[in-house]
Design a protein around this motif. Sequence first.
Motif, PDB file in Angstrom:
ATOM      1  N   LEU A  12       0.831  -1.192   0.000  1.00 57.57           N
ATOM      2  CA  LEU A  12       0.000   0.000   0.000  1.00 57.57           C
ATOM      3  C   LEU A  12       0.874   1.254   0.000  1.00 57.57           C
ATOM      4  O   LEU A  12       1.865   1.300   0.730  1.00 57.57           O
ATOM      5  N   PRO A  13       0.499   2.304  -0.730  1.00 59.02           N
ATOM      6  CA  PRO A  13       1.242   3.563  -0.678  1.00 59.02           C
ATOM      7  C   PRO A  13       0.758   4.482   0.437  1.00 59.02           C
ATOM      8  O   PRO A  13       1.211   5.625   0.547  1.00 59.02           O
ATOM      9  N   ILE A  14      -0.160   3.982   1.256  1.00 63.20           N
ATOM     10  CA  ILE A  14      -0.690   4.680   2.419  1.00 63.20           C
ATOM     11  C   ILE A  14      -0.539   3.734   3.606  1.00 63.20           C
ATOM     12  O   ILE A  14      -0.854   2.544   3.484  1.00 63.20           O
ATOM     13  N   PRO A  15      -0.044   4.195   4.740  1.00 58.80           N
ATOM     14  CA  PRO A  15       0.072   3.283   5.891  1.00 58.80           C
ATOM     15  C   PRO A  15      -1.267   2.619   6.211  1.00 58.80           C
ATOM     16  O   PRO A  15      -2.320   3.272   6.212  1.00 58.80           O
ATOM     17  N   ALA A  16      -1.237   1.331   6.471  1.00 58.67           N
ATOM     18  CA  ALA A  16      -2.473   0.569   6.686  1.00 58.67           C
ATOM     19  C   ALA A  16      -3.284   1.115   7.845  1.00 58.67           C
ATOM     20  O   ALA A  16      -4.528   1.067   7.809  1.00 58.67           O
ATOM     21  N   ASP A  17      -2.629   1.628   8.883  1.00 60.85           N
ATOM     22  CA  ASP A  17      -3.387   2.136  10.027  1.00 60.85           C
ATOM     23  C   ASP A  17      -4.109   3.448   9.725  1.00 60.85           C
ATOM     24  O   ASP A  17      -4.872   3.941  10.551  1.00 60.85           O
ATOM     25  N   THR A  31      -0.710  -9.474   4.986  1.00 61.07           N
ATOM     26  CA  THR A  31       0.286  -8.664   5.676  1.00 61.07           C
ATOM     27  C   THR A  31       0.424  -7.366   4.907  1.00 61.07           C
ATOM     28  O   THR A  31       0.789  -7.381   3.725  1.00 61.07           O
ATOM     29  N   TYR A  32       0.096  -6.265   5.549  1.00 54.82           N
ATOM     30  CA  TYR A  32       0.114  -4.967   4.866  1.00 54.82           C
ATOM     31  C   TYR A  32       1.511  -4.367   4.926  1.00 54.82           C
ATOM     32  O   TYR A  32       2.108  -4.261   6.009  1.00 54.82           O
ATOM     33  N   ARG A  33       2.027  -4.004   3.770  1.00 57.10           N
ATOM     34  CA  ARG A  33       3.358  -3.418   3.648  1.00 57.10           C
ATOM     35  C   ARG A  33       3.214  -2.016   3.059  1.00 57.10           C
ATOM     36  O   ARG A  33       2.533  -1.838   2.046  1.00 57.10           O
ATOM     37  N   TYR A  34       3.849  -1.048   3.683  1.00 64.30           N
ATOM     38  CA  TYR A  34       3.796   0.333   3.204  1.00 64.30           C
ATOM     39  C   TYR A  34       4.967   0.605   2.280  1.00 64.30           C
ATOM     40  O   TYR A  34       6.130   0.421   2.665  1.00 64.30           O
ATOM     41  N   TRP A  35       4.655   1.034   1.047  1.00 66.71           N
ATOM     42  CA  TRP A  35       5.697   1.445   0.107  1.00 66.71           C
ATOM     43  C   TRP A  35       5.199   2.628  -0.706  1.00 66.71           C
ATOM     44  O   TRP A  35       4.227   2.516  -1.458  1.00 66.71           O
ATOM     45  N   ASP A  36       5.865   3.769  -0.542  1.00 61.65           N
ATOM     46  CA  ASP A  36       5.461   4.982  -1.244  1.00 61.65           C
ATOM     47  C   ASP A  36       6.270   5.225  -2.507  1.00 61.65           C
ATOM     48  O   ASP A  36       6.120   6.251  -3.167  1.00 61.65           O
ATOM     49  N   GLY A  37       7.147   4.276  -2.845  1.00 59.77           N
ATOM     50  CA  GLY A  37       7.948   4.406  -4.051  1.00 59.77           C
ATOM     51  C   GLY A  37       9.253   5.141  -3.860  1.00 59.77           C
ATOM     52  O   GLY A  37      10.098   5.136  -4.754  1.00 59.77           O
ATOM     53  N   LEU A  38       9.433   5.775  -2.704  1.00 56.47           N
ATOM     54  CA  LEU A  38      10.609   6.606  -2.484  1.00 56.47           C
ATOM     55  C   LEU A  38      11.629   5.952  -1.556  1.00 56.47           C
ATOM     56  O   LEU A  38      12.697   6.510  -1.313  1.00 56.47           O
ATOM     57  N   THR A  39      11.297   4.783  -1.028  1.00 53.41           N
ATOM     58  CA  THR A  39      12.174   4.081  -0.090  1.00 53.41           C
ATOM     59  C   THR A  39      12.486   2.690  -0.631  1.00 53.41           C
ATOM     60  O   THR A  39      11.989   2.290  -1.685  1.00 53.41           O
ATOM     61  N   ASP A  47       6.530 -12.032  -2.550  1.00 51.71           N
ATOM     62  CA  ASP A  47       5.422 -12.397  -1.672  1.00 51.71           C
ATOM     63  C   ASP A  47       4.187 -11.511  -1.865  1.00 51.71           C
ATOM     64  O   ASP A  47       3.164 -11.726  -1.210  1.00 51.71           O
ATOM     65  N   CYS A  48       4.280 -10.522  -2.735  1.00 48.58           N
ATOM     66  CA  CYS A  48       3.180  -9.575  -2.900  1.00 48.58           C
ATOM     67  C   CYS A  48       2.121 -10.125  -3.838  1.00 48.58           C
ATOM     68  O   CYS A  48       2.415 -10.500  -4.979  1.00 48.58           O
ATOM     69  N   ALA A  49       0.886 -10.165  -3.365  1.00 49.14           N
ATOM     70  CA  ALA A  49      -0.238 -10.608  -4.187  1.00 49.14           C
ATOM     71  C   ALA A  49      -1.072  -9.448  -4.697  1.00 49.14           C
ATOM     72  O   ALA A  49      -1.715  -9.541  -5.747  1.00 49.14           O
ATOM     73  N   PHE A  50      -1.091  -8.344  -3.948  1.00 52.96           N
ATOM     74  CA  PHE A  50      -1.950  -7.200  -4.292  1.00 52.96           C
ATOM     75  C   PHE A  50      -1.086  -5.943  -4.177  1.00 52.96           C
ATOM     76  O   PHE A  50      -0.620  -5.598  -3.096  1.00 52.96           O
ATOM     77  N   TYR A  51      -0.883  -5.261  -5.301  1.00 51.57           N
ATOM     78  CA  TYR A  51       0.028  -4.118  -5.373  1.00 51.57           C
ATOM     79  C   TYR A  51      -0.761  -2.861  -5.710  1.00 51.57           C
ATOM     80  O   TYR A  51      -1.309  -2.750  -6.796  1.00 51.57           O
ATOM     81  N   ILE A 300      -9.495   1.382  -2.050  1.00 53.99           N
ATOM     82  CA  ILE A 300      -8.567   0.344  -1.588  1.00 53.99           C
ATOM     83  C   ILE A 300      -9.286  -0.644  -0.675  1.00 53.99           C
ATOM     84  O   ILE A 300      -9.148  -1.873  -0.819  1.00 53.99           O
ATOM     85  N   THR A 301     -10.060  -0.123   0.264  1.00 50.62           N
ATOM     86  CA  THR A 301     -10.779  -0.994   1.201  1.00 50.62           C
ATOM     87  C   THR A 301     -11.760  -1.897   0.468  1.00 50.62           C
ATOM     88  O   THR A 301     -11.840  -3.107   0.727  1.00 50.62           O
ATOM     89  N   GLU A 302     -12.520  -1.319  -0.450  1.00 47.46           N
ATOM     90  CA  GLU A 302     -13.506  -2.125  -1.175  1.00 47.46           C
ATOM     91  C   GLU A 302     -12.836  -3.192  -2.022  1.00 47.46           C
ATOM     92  O   GLU A 302     -13.271  -4.358  -2.043  1.00 47.46           O
ATOM     93  N   GLN A 303     -11.769  -2.826  -2.732  1.00 47.35           N
ATOM     94  CA  GLN A 303     -11.110  -3.796  -3.600  1.00 47.35           C
ATOM     95  C   GLN A 303     -10.481  -4.932  -2.801  1.00 47.35           C
ATOM     96  O   GLN A 303     -10.564  -6.103  -3.194  1.00 47.35           O
ATOM     97  N   LEU A 304      -9.867  -4.607  -1.668  1.00 44.44           N
ATOM     98  CA  LEU A 304      -9.257  -5.659  -0.862  1.00 44.44           C
ATOM     99  C   LEU A 304     -10.311  -6.544  -0.200  1.00 44.44           C
ATOM    100  O   LEU A 304     -10.101  -7.752  -0.025  1.00 44.44           O
ATOM    101  N   THR A 305     -11.436  -5.961   0.155  1.00 43.05           N
ATOM    102  CA  THR A 305     -12.532  -6.763   0.703  1.00 43.05           C
ATOM    103  C   THR A 305     -13.052  -7.738  -0.346  1.00 43.05           C
ATOM    104  O   THR A 305     -13.297  -8.927  -0.059  1.00 43.05           O
TER     105      THR A 305
END
Length: 321
Positions: A12-17, A31-39, A47-51, A300-305
């Motif tokens: 996710l490009p937004i922190p899950a919390d 498992t939610y992983r935060y990645w904004d593209g800059l790190t 291991d990523c199924a949903f990007y 994001i919430t709807e698609q992941l649900t």
Amino acid sequence: MTAVDATADVWLPIPADEVEGLPDPEATGFTYRYWDGLTDFPADPADCAFYVVPYMKGTEIAVRPLAAMTSLRVVQTLSAGVDHVTPGLPDVAPGVALCNARGVHEASTAELTLALVLASLRGIPGFVRGQDREEWRAGFYPALADKSVLIVGYGSIGEAIDDRLAPFECARVVRVARSARTTGRGPVHAFTDLPRLLPEADVVILSTPLTEETRNLADAAFLARMKDGALLVNVARGPVVDTKALLAETGSGRLTAALDVTDPEPLPAGHPLWHAPGVLISPHVGGSTSAFMPRAKRLITEQLTRFAAGEPLRNLVLTTG
């Protein structure tokens, strides 16, 4: 789309919390992983199924992890267009769903479109310059009322623009898309009708996705068919317009333009578009407003649900393979 088996990383490009209502990790195995593209990558891309692609970070960042995402099943953009992601799709396995952000940007992009049209017609840039110089620039200026408007690209953003044109007493609103159809507001013409329709329009609004069909759609021939004094508004993608041809038409004073997107982009210092007569430029901010984040989080919430439950995803653009 079948339900998720075992565990899966979600980037996710937004922190899950900060995203309300995400599916419960314990119940789904996410498992939610935060990645904004800059790190650095937050985990093994394999291991990523949903990007969920970082927003407005460009093609290089968008496609960077794709080749290594061997477990990937969904690529979700937060933009209406997917042209920044498609160059990386040959590197992913067959059966990966690519979804866009239809429903996120319509309101904001349509607002800016009307702002650009009105500002250009009513001479707002000149008033701002006049205020800086303490000059009272009175006179008569064009109005949107009684103008003929041509919307080229009648998807959800084109429809939202049409909705907002309704109160402005336009003489006519004409709609064009890749293929002809009928809507509640009237007929939608095919691109093949553009040569006939362009000479009749006072304002031409481009709101198409960038595809091989629409790249340089507004070329020298397209612009030459526009009537003298017409306004071209581009809220699509910069390469939909041939910049060199546009500079020739605006330089002669025959056409004016309002551009939220340019080619190249970002527009570099010293580029002739910055000072072209009759050209108003905004820095690709059609969707970048306070309306973006709440809508993006809901999507994001709807698609992941849906993904967790094995239900069909919204906004499917294509499936690789």
